[in-house]
Design an enzyme around this catalytic site. Structure first.
Site, PDB file in Angstrom:
ATOM      1  N   LYS A  80    -127.423 -17.663  93.601  1.00 20.73           N
ATOM      2  CA  LYS A  80    -126.283 -18.586  93.640  1.00 20.73           C
ATOM      3  C   LYS A  80    -126.106 -19.131  95.055  1.00 20.73           C
ATOM      4  O   LYS A  80    -125.874 -20.332  95.249  1.00 20.73           O
ATOM      5  CB  LYS A  80    -125.002 -17.863  93.185  1.00 20.73           C
ATOM      6  CG  LYS A  80    -124.985 -17.545  91.690  1.00 20.73           C
ATOM      7  CD  LYS A  80    -123.813 -16.654  91.291  1.00 20.73           C
ATOM      8  CE  LYS A  80    -123.897 -16.245  89.822  1.00 20.73           C
ATOM      9  NZ  LYS A  80    -122.832 -15.343  89.388  1.00 20.73           N
ATOM     10  N   GLN A 111    -118.355 -11.265  91.705  1.00 20.88           N
ATOM     11  CA  GLN A 111    -119.490 -10.953  90.840  1.00 20.88           C
ATOM     12  C   GLN A 111    -119.166  -9.738  89.968  1.00 20.88           C
ATOM     13  O   GLN A 111    -118.702  -8.708  90.457  1.00 20.88           O
ATOM     14  CB  GLN A 111    -120.753 -10.702  91.688  1.00 20.88           C
ATOM     15  CG  GLN A 111    -122.014 -10.466  90.888  1.00 20.88           C
ATOM     16  CD  GLN A 111    -122.458 -11.687  90.072  1.00 20.88           C
ATOM     17  OE1 GLN A 111    -122.178 -12.825  90.414  1.00 20.88           O
ATOM     18  NE2 GLN A 111    -123.167 -11.442  88.979  1.00 20.88           N
ATOM     19  N   ASP A 116    -115.375 -19.567  88.222  1.00 19.39           N
ATOM     20  CA  ASP A 116    -115.938 -18.899  87.040  1.00 19.39           C
ATOM     21  C   ASP A 116    -115.097 -19.175  85.790  1.00 19.39           C
ATOM     22  O   ASP A 116    -115.528 -18.855  84.679  1.00 19.39           O
ATOM     23  CB  ASP A 116    -115.947 -17.373  87.259  1.00 19.39           C
ATOM     24  CG  ASP A 116    -117.278 -16.863  87.795  1.00 19.39           C
ATOM     25  OD1 ASP A 116    -118.321 -17.388  87.375  1.00 19.39           O
ATOM     26  OD2 ASP A 116    -117.255 -15.926  88.615  1.00 19.39           O
TER      27      ASP A 116
HETATM   28  N1  GUN Z   1    -121.827 -11.415  85.889  1.00 18.20           N
HETATM   29  C1  GUN Z   1    -122.614 -11.874  84.891  1.00 18.20           C
HETATM   30  N2  GUN Z   1    -122.400 -13.190  84.696  1.00 18.20           N
HETATM   31  C2  GUN Z   1    -121.477 -13.573  85.585  1.00 18.20           C
HETATM   32  C3  GUN Z   1    -120.838 -14.819  85.878  1.00 18.20           C
HETATM   33  O1  GUN Z   1    -121.081 -15.862  85.257  1.00 18.20           O
HETATM   34  N3  GUN Z   1    -119.941 -14.783  86.893  1.00 18.20           N
HETATM   35  C4  GUN Z   1    -119.643 -13.658  87.580  1.00 18.20           C
HETATM   36  N4  GUN Z   1    -118.720 -13.720  88.540  1.00 18.20           N
HETATM   37  N5  GUN Z   1    -120.194 -12.485  87.323  1.00 18.20           N
HETATM   38  C5  GUN Z   1    -121.108 -12.455  86.332  1.00 18.20           C
END
Ligand code: GUN
Length: 285
Positions: A54, A98, A121
């Site tokens: 990311k 995350q 998110d």
């Molecule tokens: N863990 C797995 N997928 C995601 C996501 O799309 N965002 C975040 N913050 N954590 C995750």
């Protein structure tokens, strides 16, 4: 007939180039550099890889990226305070916590603290509520990416039966909201299946669109798929050092009309949508 392979990697590159252009324009007009801060708690190796990907994607698109890395034993209070600091920091537009967080942390309580305007998110209840009402501020990155992949197939989705395997807050539930939405959504008829669903095989067999997000390697087999169905595989399972999805790709691709691979399918699109959301955050703040 073999299915069209929906190339998430290639589609994601198109979106990322578009975001990079829009970021450059936005910077020129506003003198503001969009800035995403990710919080990673603990040592989960998969999460570390996701966050690194990311961050790299942000940097390539001209988005500033900061990582706050905290040890696994970080307390609820400490994490809460960090989120509040980022909420107050005017140079930060997007905040990404995350998941999963370590077991001793109350995940929901932390996500509730994130400023909804910075919630790229779309996990905050205010943003979830806006999605349910059909007036989203942000779309959650994975369902948003899947929506774009389905759109890329140019299939008619109105009135079609979409079956989602998995009722998670991150994928299953918001995906259902996007698929039933009229207009910019898919106008589909949606069923969510989960671990307690009866006659799951029959339900999946009736699907025109299958979204597999249950975390079980190769769970969806060819005998469960209606000829011509569109199959989206959200699974990322490590089996004998190899990544496999929730769909038995080799056999299902002979039956489906379109299918996403793992890797190179949904994953890259999730990241591309995060970049879009971060630019949106910089615009609205
Ligand atoms: N863990 C797995 N997928 C995601 C996501 O799309 N965002 C975040 N913050 N954590 C995750």
């Amino acid at each position: 007939m073999s299915a069209e392979i929906i190339d998430g990697k290639k589609l994601a590159i198109t979106f990322r180039e578009q975001v990079a252009q829009e970021v450059a324009q936005f910077k020129e007009q506003s003198q503001i550099v969009p800035h995403l801060t990710a919080i990673l708690v603990g040592e989960d190796p998969a999460s570390a890889v996701y966050v690194r990907n990311k961050q790299r994607a942000c940097e390539k698109a001209g988005i500033q990226s900061t990582l706050k890395r905290l040890p696994a034993e970080t307390t609820q209070d400490k994490l809460h305070k960090l989120v509040q600091e980022l909420n107050a920091d005017q140079s930060v537009h997007g905040i990404l916590v995350q998941l999963p967080l370590p077991k001793h942390i109350d995940e929901v309580a932390i996500l509730d603290v994130v400023n909804p305007l910075k919630d790229v998110d779309a996990f905050h209840p205010e943003n979830v509520g806006l999605i349910v009402q059909g007036r989203p501020r942000y779309l959650p990155c994975t369902p948003y990416g899947i929506q774009q992949m389905i759109l890329s197939t140019e299939m008619e989705t109105a009135g079609k039966h979409a079956v989602i395997l998995g009722r998670s807050e991150i994928v299953g539930k918001p995906m259902a909201m996007l698929l039933i939405q009229r207009g910019l959504g898919a106008d589909a008829t949606v069923t969510i299946c989960h671990s307690r669903t009866q006659n799951l095989k029959e339900i999946v067999q009736s699907a025109d669109i299958i979204i597999a997000a249950i975390g079980k390697p190769e769970f969806v087999t060819a005998d469960m798929v209606k000829p011509g169905a569109v199959v989206i595989d959200v699974g990322i399972n490590r089996v004998n050092e190899k990544l496999v999805g929730d769909v038995a790709f080799d056999s299902v691709k002979e039956i489906a009309s379109a299918i996403t691979p793992v890797p190179g399918g949904v994953g890259p699109m999730t990241i591309a949508m995060l970049l879009k959301n971060t630019l949106t955050a910089a615009r609205i703040l």
